[in-house]
Design a protein around this motif. Structure first.
Motif, PDB file in Angstrom:
ATOM      1  N   GLU A   3      33.332  45.637  46.621  1.00  0.00           N
ATOM      2  CA  GLU A   3      33.144  44.546  47.587  1.00  0.00           C
ATOM      3  C   GLU A   3      34.298  44.488  48.573  1.00  0.00           C
ATOM      4  O   GLU A   3      34.131  44.050  49.705  1.00  0.00           O
ATOM      5  CB  GLU A   3      33.002  43.207  46.854  1.00  0.00           C
ATOM      6  N   TRP A  25      29.144  54.537  39.620  1.00  0.00           N
ATOM      7  CA  TRP A  25      29.278  53.077  39.653  1.00  0.00           C
ATOM      8  C   TRP A  25      29.011  52.548  41.065  1.00  0.00           C
ATOM      9  O   TRP A  25      28.369  51.522  41.236  1.00  0.00           O
ATOM     10  CB  TRP A  25      30.666  52.642  39.207  1.00  0.00           C
ATOM     11  N   HIS A  26      29.526  53.275  42.047  1.00  0.00           N
ATOM     12  CA  HIS A  26      29.342  52.848  43.436  1.00  0.00           C
ATOM     13  C   HIS A  26      27.851  52.858  43.795  1.00  0.00           C
ATOM     14  O   HIS A  26      27.353  51.935  44.453  1.00  0.00           O
ATOM     15  CB  HIS A  26      30.150  53.757  44.374  1.00  0.00           C
ATOM     16  N   TRP A  29      26.225  49.918  42.125  1.00  0.00           N
ATOM     17  CA  TRP A  29      26.620  48.683  42.814  1.00  0.00           C
ATOM     18  C   TRP A  29      25.827  48.523  44.114  1.00  0.00           C
ATOM     19  O   TRP A  29      25.362  47.441  44.419  1.00  0.00           O
ATOM     20  CB  TRP A  29      28.124  48.703  43.081  1.00  0.00           C
ATOM     21  N   ARG A  30      25.671  49.625  44.871  1.00  0.00           N
ATOM     22  CA  ARG A  30      24.904  49.554  46.128  1.00  0.00           C
ATOM     23  C   ARG A  30      23.447  49.201  45.864  1.00  0.00           C
ATOM     24  O   ARG A  30      22.837  48.439  46.610  1.00  0.00           O
ATOM     25  CB  ARG A  30      24.986  50.874  46.880  1.00  0.00           C
ATOM     26  N   GLY A  33      23.906  45.632  42.897  1.00  0.00           N
ATOM     27  CA  GLY A  33      24.962  44.627  42.927  1.00  0.00           C
ATOM     28  C   GLY A  33      25.807  44.626  41.664  1.00  0.00           C
ATOM     29  O   GLY A  33      25.785  45.570  40.868  1.00  0.00           O
ATOM     30  N   VAL A  34      26.550  43.556  41.478  1.00  0.00           N
ATOM     31  CA  VAL A  34      27.487  43.445  40.354  1.00  0.00           C
ATOM     32  C   VAL A  34      26.745  43.449  39.019  1.00  0.00           C
ATOM     33  O   VAL A  34      27.235  43.989  38.029  1.00  0.00           O
ATOM     34  CB  VAL A  34      28.352  42.169  40.500  1.00  0.00           C
ATOM     35  N   GLN A  35      25.530  42.866  38.983  1.00  0.00           N
ATOM     36  CA  GLN A  35      24.763  42.820  37.734  1.00  0.00           C
ATOM     37  C   GLN A  35      24.431  44.230  37.222  1.00  0.00           C
ATOM     38  O   GLN A  35      24.327  44.448  36.016  1.00  0.00           O
ATOM     39  CB  GLN A  35      23.449  42.032  37.917  1.00  0.00           C
ATOM     40  N   LEU A  37      26.340  46.684  37.215  1.00  0.00           N
ATOM     41  CA  LEU A  37      27.531  47.254  36.582  1.00  0.00           C
ATOM     42  C   LEU A  37      27.842  46.620  35.228  1.00  0.00           C
ATOM     43  O   LEU A  37      28.779  47.027  34.567  1.00  0.00           O
ATOM     44  CB  LEU A  37      28.743  47.103  37.507  1.00  0.00           C
ATOM     45  N   ALA A  38      27.064  45.624  34.814  1.00  0.00           N
ATOM     46  CA  ALA A  38      27.307  44.946  33.542  1.00  0.00           C
ATOM     47  C   ALA A  38      27.114  45.920  32.383  1.00  0.00           C
ATOM     48  O   ALA A  38      26.273  46.826  32.437  1.00  0.00           O
ATOM     49  CB  ALA A  38      26.371  43.755  33.391  1.00  0.00           C
TER      50      ALA A  38
END
Length: 172
Positions: A3, A25-26, A29-30, A33-35, A37-38
């Motif tokens: 972010e 991971w990137h 995330w794209r 979102g953050v969820q 990556l949980a």
């Protein structure tokens, strides 16, 4: 970090992970979102015993091996633990799986010493000190050995008249 527009290579360096992981991971995330990556929990297969069965197994282990038919040695080995798991819960575990399960329960499996029950330690010690010393060959001296059975003679061992390719021409 993504972010804050930190590049995946920099994320990998800061977190001390491979750049491949940071790029994966990137991408996650794209896309989500953050969820995305949980954590999804621990990897691998789930435990085949329910929490209630695990509590029962711990109670069985606390009873000791004698309560389950092993009277000769009072230690739980992983191969012994496999038997009550199969008998009581009708679940098959491998020996390595039983070892992990025991560690999870706070136990450590013991490895039995593989010795004959009638072993006489004094007789073994006496045999090692007396008989083995007589039987054991002394070995060859280091200087008298050769790796090759077809070892060529060194140039110093050759007669002067026959050395080299020119000697064959002189003989003719």
């Amino acid at each position: 970090m993504f972010e804050q527009e930190v590049k995946p290579a920099e994320v990998a360096r800061r977190l001390r992970v491979s750049s491949k992981s940071a790029y994966q991971w990137h991408q996650l995330w794209r896309d989500g979102g953050v969820q995305a990556l949980a954590s999804r929990g621990p990897a691998g297969s789930r435990c085949r015993l329910s929490p209630r069965c695990l509590a029962k197994l711990a109670a069985y282990l606390d009873e000791g091996p004698a309560a389950h038919g092993w009277v000769e040695a009072q230690v739980w080995t992983a191969s012994r633990v496999v038997t009550p798991i199969g008998r009581k819960f009708h679940v098959t575990y491998s020996v390595s799986g039983a070892t992990r399960l025991m560690h999870r329960l706070g136990c450590s499996p013991r490895v039995p010493a593989r010795r004959v029950a009638e072993r006489d330690e004094q007789a073994v010690t006496a045999w090692k000190e007396v008989t083995w010393a007589e039987v054991k060959a002394p070995g060859r001296p280091a200087g008298d050995t050769s790796v090759s059975r077809t070892r060529q003679a060194s140039p110093a061992d050759r007669p002067e008249a026959v050395s080299g390719a020119g000697a064959a021409a002189r003989r003719s």
